[in-house]
Design a protein around this motif. Structure first.
Motif, PDB file in Angstrom:
ATOM      1  N   TRP A 267      39.997  30.399  41.804  1.00  0.00           N
ATOM      2  CA  TRP A 267      38.915  31.252  42.283  1.00  0.00           C
ATOM      3  C   TRP A 267      39.371  32.708  42.390  1.00  0.00           C
ATOM      4  CZ3 TRP A 267      33.895  30.496  42.542  1.00  0.00           C
ATOM      5  CH2 TRP A 267      33.407  29.185  42.521  1.00  0.00           C
ATOM      6  N   LEU A 268      40.633  32.915  42.716  1.00  0.00           N
ATOM      7  CA  LEU A 268      41.163  34.280  42.746  1.00  0.00           C
ATOM      8  C   LEU A 268      41.079  34.912  41.361  1.00  0.00           C
ATOM      9  CD1 LEU A 268      42.655  36.557  44.265  1.00  0.00           C
ATOM     10  CD2 LEU A 268      44.813  35.457  43.604  1.00  0.00           C
ATOM     11  N   LEU A 269      41.399  34.130  40.349  1.00  0.00           N
ATOM     12  CA  LEU A 269      41.292  34.614  38.976  1.00  0.00           C
ATOM     13  C   LEU A 269      39.847  34.968  38.626  1.00  0.00           C
ATOM     14  CD1 LEU A 269      42.697  35.072  36.225  1.00  0.00           C
ATOM     15  CD2 LEU A 269      42.227  32.673  35.698  1.00  0.00           C
ATOM     16  N   ALA A 270      38.909  34.136  39.064  1.00  0.00           N
ATOM     17  CA  ALA A 270      37.492  34.379  38.763  1.00  0.00           C
ATOM     18  C   ALA A 270      36.991  35.646  39.455  1.00  0.00           C
ATOM     19  CB  ALA A 270      36.661  33.177  39.196  1.00  0.00           C
ATOM     20  N   PHE A 271      37.306  35.808  40.720  1.00  0.00           N
ATOM     21  CA  PHE A 271      36.862  36.993  41.460  1.00  0.00           C
ATOM     22  C   PHE A 271      37.498  38.277  40.919  1.00  0.00           C
ATOM     23  CE2 PHE A 271      36.089  34.026  45.220  1.00  0.00           C
ATOM     24  CZ  PHE A 271      34.724  33.973  44.980  1.00  0.00           C
ATOM     25  N   SER A 272      38.682  38.142  40.350  1.00  0.00           N
ATOM     26  CA  SER A 272      39.400  39.325  39.857  1.00  0.00           C
ATOM     27  C   SER A 272      38.781  39.905  38.593  1.00  0.00           C
ATOM     28  CB  SER A 272      40.869  38.975  39.588  1.00  0.00           C
ATOM     29  OG  SER A 272      41.513  38.557  40.781  1.00  0.00           O
ATOM     30  N   THR A 273      37.880  39.166  37.965  1.00  0.00           N
ATOM     31  CA  THR A 273      37.244  39.667  36.740  1.00  0.00           C
ATOM     32  C   THR A 273      36.013  40.538  37.018  1.00  0.00           C
ATOM     33  OG1 THR A 273      35.845  37.690  36.536  1.00  0.00           O
ATOM     34  CG2 THR A 273      38.014  37.628  35.465  1.00  0.00           C
ATOM     35  N   LEU A 274      35.589  40.616  38.273  1.00  0.00           N
ATOM     36  CA  LEU A 274      34.362  41.345  38.590  1.00  0.00           C
ATOM     37  C   LEU A 274      34.402  42.823  38.177  1.00  0.00           C
ATOM     38  CD1 LEU A 274      33.426  39.812  42.077  1.00  0.00           C
ATOM     39  CD2 LEU A 274      32.420  39.328  39.837  1.00  0.00           C
TER      40      LEU A 274
END
Length: 418
Positions: A111-118
């Protein structure tokens, strides 16, 4: 028929005014800094944030990935070697640490990886607003398009472009890499490349070393293979909340590093500023040889990161100033390429060589930055107070516009201004 207020003697003056010319640089100076530059900085800054977040993501997620995937140091370094605007870079790095403190203990690294793409999503959606460089357009003979861009900027800033005709030193050939090695720029090019390499090698190195040393507990414990090479998931040693707090402190070092650099760069010059930053980085890692404990470890890493951040920003300022427009993009691009080489190599020092010897690892970064100090000091050109160069050739001929003299006839003057 002449109006009563205009005499024959004043005709050349009238024509001279209507024949005024200006360059892109003069137009930008006249337009000034305003809303357009703020919007442009915010938009491009988001891209810098995304890049910084990805860099910090590698540093934060590596300890957990090493445990969950049971990776050796060589494989961890390989992962890091594959994902490598100033204030926005620091904002992105700090934001990633804060995000990790919230997400990692509960949702995990995915989830950290996903949020970091914002930030990348925001930047991609806004790219259509970015205008082409007016300087680039005018050098390609597209004066009308360049003038339209300048008018849009002026309108956004509530100002206006100078009166007259937009001119430039017309250039038919695009810059090539071999143009960087003409006699006037050969030495500068090689030294600038090495400086970019040293900056990236040392910057990413100290970022990766930070989590490795914090996870180990102290500088000397980093060479204990039993703590760093897990054989099963039960031996995983994740970053604690205290580790994240110290990591946040060292990441915040980028802001004072930038501020001090801004204060210093115009007072002592670009070359000396880079030399000082490299030298202070070398001095700040010397105490790590003495098995520094956690508090002092955090302080010296803070200083080192502030110095190397500031030095890299000076390189970003110096490089476009030292190369003319024709080769400026190539100069920055090749310099960035050398930085990527440094970023590619440094994981194998900070994450692999560290397991064998902390002293040898620190020595590599120490020697690299000492050489960077020497390279910065011996740069042949200081660019402080020097305007951006249009081309490697003199542009004076292009700016010497023929102006009618008072002795010219009325017929020849009328051909100058339609």
């Amino acid at each position: 028929f002449l109006p009563a207020w205009l005499s024959l003697e004043e005709i050349p003056v009238y024509i001279c005014i209507s024949s005024e010319t200006f360059t892109v640089e003069e137009a930008v100076e006249a337009i000034g800094f305003g809303k357009f530059q703020w919007k442009l900085s915010m938009l491009t800054g988001v891209a810098w944030m995304a890049d910084a977040m990805e860099m910090m993501l590698l540093s934060i997620a590596t300890p957990q990935l090493r445990c969950e995937w049971r990776l050796s140091s060589w494989k961890v370094a390989s992962i890091t070697a594959v994902s490598i605007f100033t204030v926005f870079w620091g904002l992105g790095a700090v934001f990633e640490v804060l995000l990790a403190m919230l997400v990692m203990p509960t949702l995990g690294w995915k989830w950290l990886l996903a949020f970091s793409t914002l930030p990348l999503v925001v930047f991609a959606a806004s790219c259509c607003w970015l205008p082409e460089s007016a300087r680039f357009d005018v050098l390609r003979g597209r004066e009308d398009k360049a003038l339209d861009t300048l008018k849009c900027i002026a309108a956004a800033n509530g100002s206006s472009v100078p009166k007259g005709r937009l001119i430039a030193n017309t250039q038919t050939d695009r810059g090539r890499i071999r143009d960087l090695f003409i006699p006037e720029y050969r030495r500068t090019t090689l030294l600038v490349w090495f400086i970019w390499f040293c900056n990236a090698f040392s910057y990413y190195g100290i970022v990766l070393l930070t989590t490795e040393l914090f996870q180990a507990g102290s500088a000397c414990s980093a060479t204990d293979n039993s703590n760093m090479e897990p054989r099963c998931s039960l031996e995983c040693n994740y970053l604690t909340f205290h580790d994240y707090v110290d990591l946040l402190w060292t990441t915040l070092a980028e802001f004072p590093g930038i501020l001090v650099t801004l204060w210093m760069i115009d007072r002592i010059g670009r070359r000396k500023s880079m030399a000082v930053c490299f030298l202070l980085f070398s001095v700040s890692i010397l105490p790590l040889y003495a098995c520094t404990q956690r508090t002092l470890l955090t302080v010296f890493i803070f200083i080192a990161r502030a110095c190397i951040t500031g030095g890299w920003q000076v390189a970003y300022v110096y490089t476009p100033e030292v190369f003319p427009t024709a080769t400026r993009a190539i100069g920055i691009g090749t310099g960035s390429g050398m930085a990527r080489v440094g970023a590619l190599i440094t994981p194998f020092i900070a994450q692999v060589l560290l397991k064998s010897s902390i002293y040898l690892t620190l020595s590599v970064y120490l020697i690299c930055c000492l050489l960077g100090t020497v390279a910065s000091w011996f740069l042949p050109m200081e660019t402080t107070g020097r305007s951006l160069q249009e081309s490697t050739q003199s542009t004076m001929e292009q700016k010497n516009i023929e102006r009618p003299q008072g002795s010219e006839t009325t017929e020849s003057s009328s051909n100058t201004c339609p």
